[in-house]
Structures are given as C-alpha cells and as structure tokens.
Design a protein around this motif. Structure first.
Motif, PDB file in Angstrom:
ATOM      1  N   ASN A 134     -21.986  47.035 -58.594  1.00 54.84           N
ATOM      2  CA  ASN A 134     -23.333  46.669 -58.166  1.00 54.84           C
ATOM      3  C   ASN A 134     -23.347  46.219 -56.715  1.00 54.84           C
ATOM      4  O   ASN A 134     -24.364  45.735 -56.234  1.00 54.84           O
ATOM      5  N   TYR A 135     -22.215  46.361 -56.044  1.00 55.17           N
ATOM      6  CA  TYR A 135     -22.093  45.929 -54.660  1.00 55.17           C
ATOM      7  C   TYR A 135     -21.711  47.103 -53.771  1.00 55.17           C
ATOM      8  O   TYR A 135     -21.023  48.016 -54.196  1.00 55.17           O
ATOM      9  N   GLN A 136     -22.172  47.038 -52.530  1.00 51.79           N
ATOM     10  CA  GLN A 136     -21.898  48.108 -51.574  1.00 51.79           C
ATOM     11  C   GLN A 136     -21.329  47.505 -50.292  1.00 51.79           C
ATOM     12  O   GLN A 136     -21.813  46.469 -49.817  1.00 51.79           O
ATOM     13  N   LYS A 137     -20.333  48.178 -49.737  1.00 52.94           N
ATOM     14  CA  LYS A 137     -19.767  47.728 -48.478  1.00 52.94           C
ATOM     15  C   LYS A 137     -20.751  48.034 -47.361  1.00 52.94           C
ATOM     16  O   LYS A 137     -21.209  49.160 -47.216  1.00 52.94           O
ATOM     17  N   ILE A 138     -21.046  46.995 -46.561  1.00 49.85           N
ATOM     18  CA  ILE A 138     -22.010  47.177 -45.477  1.00 49.85           C
ATOM     19  C   ILE A 138     -21.393  47.008 -44.104  1.00 49.85           C
ATOM     20  O   ILE A 138     -22.003  47.352 -43.100  1.00 49.85           O
ATOM     21  N   TYR A 139     -20.164  46.460 -44.054  1.00 51.32           N
ATOM     22  CA  TYR A 139     -19.550  46.226 -42.754  1.00 51.32           C
ATOM     23  C   TYR A 139     -18.051  46.030 -42.913  1.00 51.32           C
ATOM     24  O   TYR A 139     -17.600  45.443 -43.893  1.00 51.32           O
ATOM     25  N   SER A 140     -17.287  46.486 -41.933  1.00 56.12           N
ATOM     26  CA  SER A 140     -15.856  46.204 -41.809  1.00 56.12           C
ATOM     27  C   SER A 140     -15.609  45.782 -40.378  1.00 56.12           C
ATOM     28  O   SER A 140     -16.083  46.430 -39.450  1.00 56.12           O
ATOM     29  N   GLY A 141     -14.866  44.682 -40.222  1.00 50.37           N
ATOM     30  CA  GLY A 141     -14.594  44.218 -38.879  1.00 50.37           C
ATOM     31  C   GLY A 141     -13.704  43.007 -38.866  1.00 50.37           C
ATOM     32  O   GLY A 141     -13.164  42.596 -39.906  1.00 50.37           O
ATOM     33  N   ASN A 142     -13.566  42.402 -37.693  1.00 48.12           N
ATOM     34  CA  ASN A 142     -12.694  41.245 -37.576  1.00 48.12           C
ATOM     35  C   ASN A 142     -13.322  40.030 -38.257  1.00 48.12           C
ATOM     36  O   ASN A 142     -14.525  39.992 -38.523  1.00 48.12           O
ATOM     37  N   GLN A 143     -12.482  39.040 -38.517  1.00 43.44           N
ATOM     38  CA  GLN A 143     -12.924  37.877 -39.288  1.00 43.44           C
ATOM     39  C   GLN A 143     -14.033  37.090 -38.596  1.00 43.44           C
ATOM     40  O   GLN A 143     -14.874  36.482 -39.260  1.00 43.44           O
ATOM     41  N   PHE A 144     -14.082  37.109 -37.276  1.00 43.93           N
ATOM     42  CA  PHE A 144     -15.090  36.351 -36.553  1.00 43.93           C
ATOM     43  C   PHE A 144     -16.477  36.975 -36.702  1.00 43.93           C
ATOM     44  O   PHE A 144     -17.463  36.279 -36.931  1.00 43.93           O
ATOM     45  N   ASP A 145     -16.551  38.305 -36.561  1.00 50.60           N
ATOM     46  CA  ASP A 145     -17.830  38.985 -36.760  1.00 50.60           C
ATOM     47  C   ASP A 145     -18.294  38.859 -38.199  1.00 50.60           C
ATOM     48  O   ASP A 145     -19.472  38.614 -38.468  1.00 50.60           O
ATOM     49  N   VAL A 146     -17.370  39.030 -39.142  1.00 47.82           N
ATOM     50  CA  VAL A 146     -17.731  38.941 -40.556  1.00 47.82           C
ATOM     51  C   VAL A 146     -18.273  37.548 -40.878  1.00 47.82           C
ATOM     52  O   VAL A 146     -19.303  37.411 -41.545  1.00 47.82           O
ATOM     53  N   LYS A 147     -17.616  36.520 -40.383  1.00 44.24           N
ATOM     54  CA  LYS A 147     -18.072  35.153 -40.659  1.00 44.24           C
ATOM     55  C   LYS A 147     -19.462  34.919 -40.087  1.00 44.24           C
ATOM     56  O   LYS A 147     -20.326  34.319 -40.740  1.00 44.24           O
ATOM     57  N   ALA A 148     -19.717  35.396 -38.861  1.00 43.22           N
ATOM     58  CA  ALA A 148     -21.034  35.238 -38.246  1.00 43.22           C
ATOM     59  C   ALA A 148     -22.111  35.950 -39.062  1.00 43.22           C
ATOM     60  O   ALA A 148     -23.201  35.417 -39.275  1.00 43.22           O
ATOM     61  N   ILE A 149     -21.799  37.149 -39.534  1.00 44.02           N
ATOM     62  CA  ILE A 149     -22.767  37.913 -40.330  1.00 44.02           C
ATOM     63  C   ILE A 149     -23.018  37.221 -41.665  1.00 44.02           C
ATOM     64  O   ILE A 149     -24.162  37.124 -42.115  1.00 44.02           O
ATOM     65  N   VAL A 150     -21.977  36.724 -42.300  1.00 43.50           N
ATOM     66  CA  VAL A 150     -22.136  36.029 -43.580  1.00 43.50           C
ATOM     67  C   VAL A 150     -23.050  34.814 -43.410  1.00 43.50           C
ATOM     68  O   VAL A 150     -23.919  34.555 -44.249  1.00 43.50           O
ATOM     69  N   GLU A 151     -22.855  34.068 -42.335  1.00 43.49           N
ATOM     70  CA  GLU A 151     -23.710  32.905 -42.088  1.00 43.49           C
ATOM     71  C   GLU A 151     -25.174  33.316 -41.903  1.00 43.49           C
ATOM     72  O   GLU A 151     -26.082  32.659 -42.415  1.00 43.49           O
ATOM     73  N   LYS A 152     -25.412  34.419 -41.192  1.00 41.83           N
ATOM     74  CA  LYS A 152     -26.779  34.901 -41.021  1.00 41.83           C
ATOM     75  C   LYS A 152     -27.361  35.402 -42.344  1.00 41.83           C
ATOM     76  O   LYS A 152     -28.544  35.205 -42.622  1.00 41.83           O
ATOM     77  N   LEU A 153     -26.514  36.053 -43.155  1.00 40.23           N
ATOM     78  CA  LEU A 153     -26.975  36.496 -44.473  1.00 40.23           C
ATOM     79  C   LEU A 153     -27.398  35.294 -45.319  1.00 40.23           C
ATOM     80  O   LEU A 153     -28.427  35.339 -46.000  1.00 40.23           O
ATOM     81  N   HIS A 154     -26.617  34.230 -45.288  1.00 41.66           N
ATOM     82  CA  HIS A 154     -26.964  33.019 -46.043  1.00 41.66           C
ATOM     83  C   HIS A 154     -28.325  32.481 -45.617  1.00 41.66           C
ATOM     84  O   HIS A 154     -29.078  31.969 -46.443  1.00 41.66           O
ATOM     85  N   SER A 155     -28.632  32.589 -44.325  1.00 41.86           N
ATOM     86  CA  SER A 155     -29.903  32.063 -43.823  1.00 41.86           C
ATOM     87  C   SER A 155     -31.113  32.806 -44.397  1.00 41.86           C
ATOM     88  O   SER A 155     -32.221  32.274 -44.384  1.00 41.86           O
ATOM     89  N   ILE A 156     -30.898  34.035 -44.887  1.00 42.55           N
ATOM     90  CA  ILE A 156     -31.991  34.784 -45.522  1.00 42.55           C
ATOM     91  C   ILE A 156     -31.727  34.965 -47.020  1.00 42.55           C
ATOM     92  O   ILE A 156     -32.228  35.882 -47.655  1.00 42.55           O
ATOM     93  N   ASN A 157     -30.917  34.068 -47.562  1.00 37.96           N
ATOM     94  CA  ASN A 157     -30.638  34.004 -49.007  1.00 37.96           C
ATOM     95  C   ASN A 157     -29.964  35.244 -49.576  1.00 37.96           C
ATOM     96  O   ASN A 157     -30.283  35.695 -50.678  1.00 37.96           O
TER      97      ASN A 157
END
Length: 75
Positions: free
Chosen positions: A5-28
């Motif tokens: 039920n999950y799809q890969k949307i991004y692959s990258g370094n840990q810093f970019d991934v962490k920043a994106i995850v934080e932004k995703l959390h901001s929109i629930n």
C-alpha cells in the motif's frame, strides 16, 4: 509477491530525506524511510559509506507528497 500500500516517492541522501519527511509531517503525511546501509550495519555488515535512503508514502498520499518534493527542490 505481496501487494504494498506504499509507493517509493524519493531516493536520496539522509539530509534531503529528513528535510522532506519533516515537511510531510507538517501536512499530516507519514513517510516511511528505508535505509539499506543502516539495516546492514545493524545486522553486522559494517559500511563506512552511508547509502541512499528511500522514502515511501501511502498510495492515497502520493500526489500531495510529490508536489511537496517538487516545491522543496525549486529553491
């Protein structure tokens, strides 16, 4: 093969991934991070070079997440 039920949307370094995850959390949106190098390290296969991380989101949230990623990299 199991259907996910999950799809890969991004692959990258840990810093970019962490920043994106934080932004995703901001929109629930809850992202799931998969880190093969960390999994190997925990299993006893040490790696000096951290690899890329994969970011997954639920299929229902893919469109919103991809829009967020596009805006993240427009800077």
């Amino acid at each position: 093969m199991l259907k996910s039920n999950y799809q890969k949307i991004y692959s990258g370094n840990q810093f970019d991934v962490k920043a994106i995850v934080e932004k995703l959390h901001s929109i629930n949106i809850e992202g799931v991070v998969k880190d093969e190098s960390e999994s190997g390290r925990l299993a006893g296969f040490a790696s000096a070079i951290p690899g890329e991380q994969d970011l997954y989101v639920h299929n229902d949230e893919v469109e919103k997440a991809l829009e967020l990623i596009k805006s993240h990299f427009k800077k």
